[in-house]
Design a protein around this motif. Structure first.
Motif, PDB file in Angstrom:
ATOM      1  N   ILE A 107      -6.391   5.550  11.867  1.00 10.18           N
ATOM      2  CA  ILE A 107      -7.534   6.339  12.178  1.00 10.18           C
ATOM      3  C   ILE A 107      -7.442   7.532  11.106  1.00 10.18           C
ATOM      4  N   ILE A 108      -6.540   7.935  10.979  1.00  8.43           N
ATOM      5  CA  ILE A 108      -6.393   9.152   9.962  1.00  8.43           C
ATOM      6  C   ILE A 108      -6.564   8.819   8.509  1.00  8.43           C
ATOM      7  N   GLU A 109      -6.040   7.622   8.240  1.00  7.70           N
ATOM      8  CA  GLU A 109      -5.949   7.152   6.642  1.00  7.70           C
ATOM      9  C   GLU A 109      -7.531   7.109   6.219  1.00  7.70           C
ATOM     10  N   THR A 110      -8.213   6.432   7.233  1.00 10.03           N
ATOM     11  CA  THR A 110      -9.598   6.036   6.761  1.00 10.03           C
ATOM     12  C   THR A 110     -10.616   7.149   6.992  1.00 10.03           C
ATOM     13  N   VAL A 113     -12.093  13.099   5.977  1.00  6.53           N
ATOM     14  CA  VAL A 113     -11.310  14.224   5.420  1.00  6.53           C
ATOM     15  C   VAL A 113     -10.154  13.670   4.512  1.00  6.53           C
ATOM     16  N   ILE A 114      -9.978  12.378   4.358  1.00  4.81           N
ATOM     17  CA  ILE A 114      -8.807  12.236   3.287  1.00  4.81           C
ATOM     18  C   ILE A 114      -9.883  11.988   2.042  1.00  4.81           C
ATOM     19  N   PRO A 115      -9.197  12.363   0.833  1.00  7.53           N
ATOM     20  CA  PRO A 115      -9.735  11.980  -0.447  1.00  7.53           C
ATOM     21  C   PRO A 115      -9.413  10.740  -0.834  1.00  7.53           C
ATOM     22  N   GLN A 116     -10.462  10.096  -1.377  1.00  4.72           N
ATOM     23  CA  GLN A 116     -10.543   8.737  -1.792  1.00  4.72           C
ATOM     24  C   GLN A 116      -9.305   8.198  -2.612  1.00  4.72           C
ATOM     25  N   GLU A 117      -8.768   9.207  -3.546  1.00  6.56           N
ATOM     26  CA  GLU A 117      -7.672   8.720  -4.394  1.00  6.56           C
ATOM     27  C   GLU A 117      -6.329   8.442  -3.434  1.00  6.56           C
ATOM     28  N   ILE A 118      -6.292   9.241  -2.374  1.00  2.93           N
ATOM     29  CA  ILE A 118      -5.076   9.438  -1.332  1.00  2.93           C
ATOM     30  C   ILE A 118      -5.370   7.856  -0.222  1.00  2.93           C
ATOM     31  N   GLU A 120      -6.714   5.270  -1.341  1.00  2.00           N
ATOM     32  CA  GLU A 120      -6.258   4.032  -2.044  1.00  2.00           C
ATOM     33  C   GLU A 120      -4.633   4.045  -2.119  1.00  2.00           C
ATOM     34  N   GLU A 121      -4.249   5.127  -2.391  1.00  2.00           N
ATOM     35  CA  GLU A 121      -2.586   5.032  -2.187  1.00  2.00           C
ATOM     36  C   GLU A 121      -2.131   4.806  -1.099  1.00  2.00           C
ATOM     37  N   MET A 122      -2.586   4.970   0.239  1.00  2.00           N
ATOM     38  CA  MET A 122      -2.352   4.364   1.316  1.00  2.00           C
ATOM     39  C   MET A 122      -2.488   2.955   1.646  1.00  2.00           C
ATOM     40  N   ARG A 123      -3.707   2.494   1.127  1.00  2.00           N
ATOM     41  CA  ARG A 123      -4.221   1.221   1.300  1.00  2.00           C
ATOM     42  C   ARG A 123      -3.088   0.313   0.542  1.00  2.00           C
ATOM     43  N   SER A 124      -2.731   0.778  -0.467  1.00  7.35           N
ATOM     44  CA  SER A 124      -1.873   0.140  -1.318  1.00  7.35           C
ATOM     45  C   SER A 124      -0.203  -0.048  -0.676  1.00  7.35           C
ATOM     46  N   MET A 125       0.035   1.021  -0.211  1.00 10.97           N
ATOM     47  CA  MET A 125       1.300   1.269   0.521  1.00 10.97           C
ATOM     48  C   MET A 125       1.246   0.339   1.914  1.00 10.97           C
ATOM     49  N   ALA A 126       0.035   0.282   2.548  1.00 13.15           N
ATOM     50  CA  ALA A 126       0.110  -0.515   3.811  1.00 13.15           C
ATOM     51  C   ALA A 126       0.298  -1.941   3.327  1.00 13.15           C
TER      52      ALA A 126
END
Length: 335
Positions: A107-110, A113-118, A120-126
């Motif tokens: 809910i937070i990650e997507t 408010v969250i910048p696109q580059e972050i 993408e980092e979160m998606r890769s980590m997940a």
């Protein structure tokens, strides 16, 4: 009193049938499976619970044990009962209107408010760490360091993104998260009967509470144990409080020394709700358990995980986005 008259027979193979989707449960992608039928031998006038437990998406490995557990729960009544539940994909839906529902972290990650580059980092980590979390070839001990690493890196990205306390209500409102059908009735029933509901989650406590506040009610009998955000005086996220809760350490030993233990010490009957094998340990640490009825929501990988779920859970619900079974059992207990 519910006696589950007659007895339930376990499911047997039905090769002609390719899908076991009950009429009240939709599945986006029908799957090719062992496809079981289950016979429910009942009286001529089966009650509501008997009918619900006889639905095709309900799997019970040992019907006699389940019958005995339910009868014990009914005999003990509301005063002896406590409910322990996971949140993500258990209280919240796995999917709604053919769309996957987000976890409290997502809910937070997507959110915008969250910048696109972050993002993408979160998606890769997940992708990396979820594969580790669900790898059946790794032991729990092997997985734990990776779960801690995932949390630490994710927290750093939340801080880097500038997440603030004031963002949370908007993040929840703008998301596709959805509580299971019947959850409002469940929490209202427990509240009226003063039955404690302990929500254990490896997710974000602040988000979990906000979801329940917006879509149901947060009652005094409800306790949420999850990862609680820590904000500075300006409301900016600076980290999380206390010890990390991850999928493999969610149990009541995490509440050691908490006054909650004293409040539930006389409640020896437990209904446990989860959607993973790790959730089975959530009642570990409950003092003097008399009976524990474990209900598992099997949301995906039906072929792969059904046997494993049936080994751990008393009742397994395949692709059921409702609280129908749980509410029917509570109805019998509350009389």
């Amino acid at each position: 009193m519910f006696t589950l008259r007659g007895y339930l027979l376990t499911r047997f193979c039905c090769p002609k049938r390719k899908s076991c989707i009950p009429t009240n449960v939709s599945r986006k992608y029908p799957f090719k499976s062992r496809s079981f039928h289950k016979l429910l031998k009942m009286s001529d006038n089966p009650n509501k619970l008997e009918k619900i437990l006889g639905q095709r998406h309900v799997s019970i490995k040992n019907p006699k044990i389940v019958r005995k557990k339910i009868e014990t729960l009914i005999k003990g009544g509301a005063s002896s009962l406590q409910v322990i539940s996971d949140f993500d994909k258990t209280i919240s839906k796995y999917r709604h209107l053919n769309k996957r529902c987000p976890s409290s972290h997502c809910i937070i990650e997507t959110h915008s408010v969250i910048p696109q580059e972050i993002k993408e980092e979160m998606r890769s980590m997940a992708q990396k760490y979820y594969a580790i979390e669900t790898d059946h070839n790794l032991t729990v001990e092997d997985k734990i360091p990776h779960m801690i690493d995932w949390n630490e890196k994710g927290t750093g990205l939340f801080i880097k993104a500038g997440v603030k306390r004031e963002h949370l209500p908007h993040m929840v409102k703008d998301s596709d998260v959805c509580l299971r059908d019947g959850f409002v009735d469940l929490v209202d029933t427990l509240h009226k009967s003063n039955v404690p509901l302990l929500i254990f989650s490896a997710g974000v406590a602040d988000v979990v509470e906000e979801v329940i506040r917006q879509q149901a009610s947060v009652h005094p009998n409800m306790k949420i144990v999850a990862n609680t955000m820590d904000f500075d005086q300006k409301g900016a996220l600076i980290g999380f409080k206390g010890e990390l809760l991850h999928p493999f350490n969610k149990n009541e030993s995490a509440l050691e020394g908490d006054p909650y233990f004293e409040e539930i010490r006389h409640r020896h009957n437990v209904i446990l709700l989860g959607d993973s094998i790790g959730d089975l340990t959530m009642a570990n640490g409950v003092p003097g358990v008399n009976v524990s009825l474990k209900i598992g929501f099997l949301n995906a990988k039906f072929e792969e995980l059904l046997d494993t779920f049936m080994d751990g859970y008393d009742i397994v619900l395949e692709d059921d986005q409702t609280m129908e079974v749980v509410n029917a059992i509570l109805e019998e207990i509350m009389g």
